[in-house]
Scaffold this motif. Sequence first.
Motif, short mmCIF file in Angstrom:
data_model
loop_
_atom_site.label_atom_id
_atom_site.label_comp_id
_atom_site.label_asym_id
_atom_site.label_seq_id
_atom_site.Cartn_x
_atom_site.Cartn_y
_atom_site.Cartn_z
N ASP A 270 48.63 33.12 0.78
CA ASP A 270 48.70 31.82 1.75
C ASP A 270 50.60 31.68 1.80
OD1 ASP A 270 49.42 30.52 -0.88
OD2 ASP A 270 47.20 29.32 -0.22
N GLU A 271 50.98 31.30 2.03
CA GLU A 271 52.48 30.36 2.73
C GLU A 271 52.79 29.93 1.19
OE1 GLU A 271 53.94 27.53 5.66
OE2 GLU A 271 52.93 29.31 6.62
N GLY A 272 51.56 29.20 0.88
CA GLY A 272 52.46 28.24 0.01
C GLY A 272 52.93 29.13 -1.17
N TYR A 273 52.23 29.65 -1.35
CA TYR A 273 52.96 31.19 -2.54
C TYR A 273 54.28 31.40 -2.30
CZ TYR A 273 53.24 35.57 -4.80
OH TYR A 273 53.29 36.75 -5.55
N PHE A 274 54.36 31.97 -0.96
CA PHE A 274 55.88 32.52 -0.64
C PHE A 274 56.40 31.16 -0.91
CE2 PHE A 274 52.69 35.41 0.74
CZ PHE A 274 53.46 37.08 0.98
N GLN A 275 56.54 30.17 -0.52
CA GLN A 275 57.08 28.90 -0.31
C GLN A 275 57.64 28.84 -2.06
OE1 GLN A 275 54.78 25.59 0.78
NE2 GLN A 275 55.38 26.32 3.25
N SER A 276 56.97 29.13 -2.87
CA SER A 276 57.08 28.43 -4.22
C SER A 276 57.66 29.65 -5.20
CB SER A 276 55.53 28.46 -4.71
OG SER A 276 54.70 27.74 -4.57
N LYS A 277 57.72 31.14 -4.60
CA LYS A 277 58.16 31.96 -5.13
C LYS A 277 59.80 32.44 -4.53
CE LYS A 277 56.01 35.05 -6.81
NZ LYS A 277 55.96 35.81 -8.61
N ILE A 278 59.83 31.37 -3.35
CA ILE A 278 61.49 31.19 -2.55
C ILE A 278 62.24 30.32 -2.75
CG2 ILE A 278 63.06 30.51 -0.71
CD1 ILE A 278 60.45 32.15 1.37
N LYS A 279 61.49 29.05 -3.11
CA LYS A 279 61.42 28.07 -3.85
C LYS A 279 62.59 28.22 -5.54
CE LYS A 279 61.06 22.82 -4.76
NZ LYS A 279 61.05 23.18 -6.47
N LEU B 263 64.54 22.97 2.03
CA LEU B 263 65.21 21.84 2.35
C LEU B 263 66.12 22.54 1.23
CD1 LEU B 263 66.99 18.97 1.15
CD2 LEU B 263 65.05 18.90 2.32
N MET B 264 67.29 23.04 1.11
CA MET B 264 68.43 23.11 0.33
C MET B 264 70.28 22.59 0.70
SD MET B 264 70.12 26.75 -2.22
CE MET B 264 72.07 27.13 -1.11
N ILE B 265 70.40 22.28 -0.03
CA ILE B 265 71.90 21.34 -0.02
C ILE B 265 72.95 22.24 -1.20
CG2 ILE B 265 74.14 19.56 0.79
CD1 ILE B 265 71.10 18.25 1.18
N ARG B 266 73.91 23.13 -0.50
CA ARG B 266 74.62 23.45 -1.23
C ARG B 266 76.11 23.03 -0.54
NH1 ARG B 266 75.79 27.27 -5.56
NH2 ARG B 266 77.25 28.94 -4.91
N GLU C 67 66.53 28.12 -6.84
CA GLU C 67 67.35 27.11 -7.89
C GLU C 67 67.36 28.16 -9.00
OE1 GLU C 67 63.77 23.70 -7.49
OE2 GLU C 67 62.41 25.37 -8.72
N GLU C 68 66.91 29.48 -9.21
CA GLU C 68 67.36 30.59 -10.17
C GLU C 68 68.39 30.87 -9.87
OE1 GLU C 68 64.50 33.33 -10.81
OE2 GLU C 68 63.25 31.91 -11.82
N LYS C 69 69.13 31.29 -8.94
CA LYS C 69 70.42 32.04 -7.91
C LYS C 69 71.13 30.57 -7.63
CE LYS C 69 73.05 34.29 -6.53
NZ LYS C 69 73.14 36.49 -6.04
N TYR C 70 70.81 29.55 -7.75
CA TYR C 70 71.87 28.07 -7.34
C TYR C 70 71.73 26.97 -8.26
CZ TYR C 70 72.88 31.24 -2.92
OH TYR C 70 73.38 32.50 -2.81
N PRO C 71 71.58 26.94 -9.34
CA PRO C 71 71.32 25.70 -10.01
C PRO C 71 71.85 24.53 -9.64
CG PRO C 71 73.09 26.97 -11.53
CD PRO C 71 72.58 27.97 -10.27
N ASP C 72 73.19 24.29 -9.03
CA ASP C 72 73.67 23.76 -9.19
C ASP C 72 73.17 23.38 -7.69
OD1 ASP C 72 74.88 25.72 -7.35
OD2 ASP C 72 76.92 24.83 -7.57
N ALA C 73 72.37 23.63 -6.86
CA ALA C 73 71.90 23.22 -5.33
C ALA C 73 70.98 21.83 -5.59
CB ALA C 73 71.78 24.48 -4.61
#
Length: 107
Positions: free
Chosen positions: A10-19, A48-51, A23-29
């Motif tokens: 389901d979509e939630g699985y992909f949302q969790s993976k992406i989030k 949403l992400m603000i960087r 977070e790992e790649k951009y810890p300051d965002a």
Amino acid sequence: MTKLRKLIKDEGYFQSKIKKSLEEKYPDAFIRKISQGAYSEGGIPDILMIRDGHYFGFEVKRPVVGIRSKLQEQTVRMIQAAGGTAAFVCWPEEAIREVEEYEKSQG
């Protein structure tokens, strides 16, 4: 197509993976999953992400079987017109690529 819908998570699985990847790649965002429900506005991207002061909106779709709504497509265009980055993504690498492409465009 019906068989694929049952096989693909389901979509939630992909949302969790992406989030998690963002977070790992951009810890300051600033990164949040936007919850959808009876009191939320339709069409708003899932993540949403603000960087560095720039808004990124990621509308997550299941691979192969995910369907974009007209409202989601319109919202993505409006975010882009306002100067933000918005995209439809299935995989973490796609979201990261959007961020990298924006950063390259800024010099």
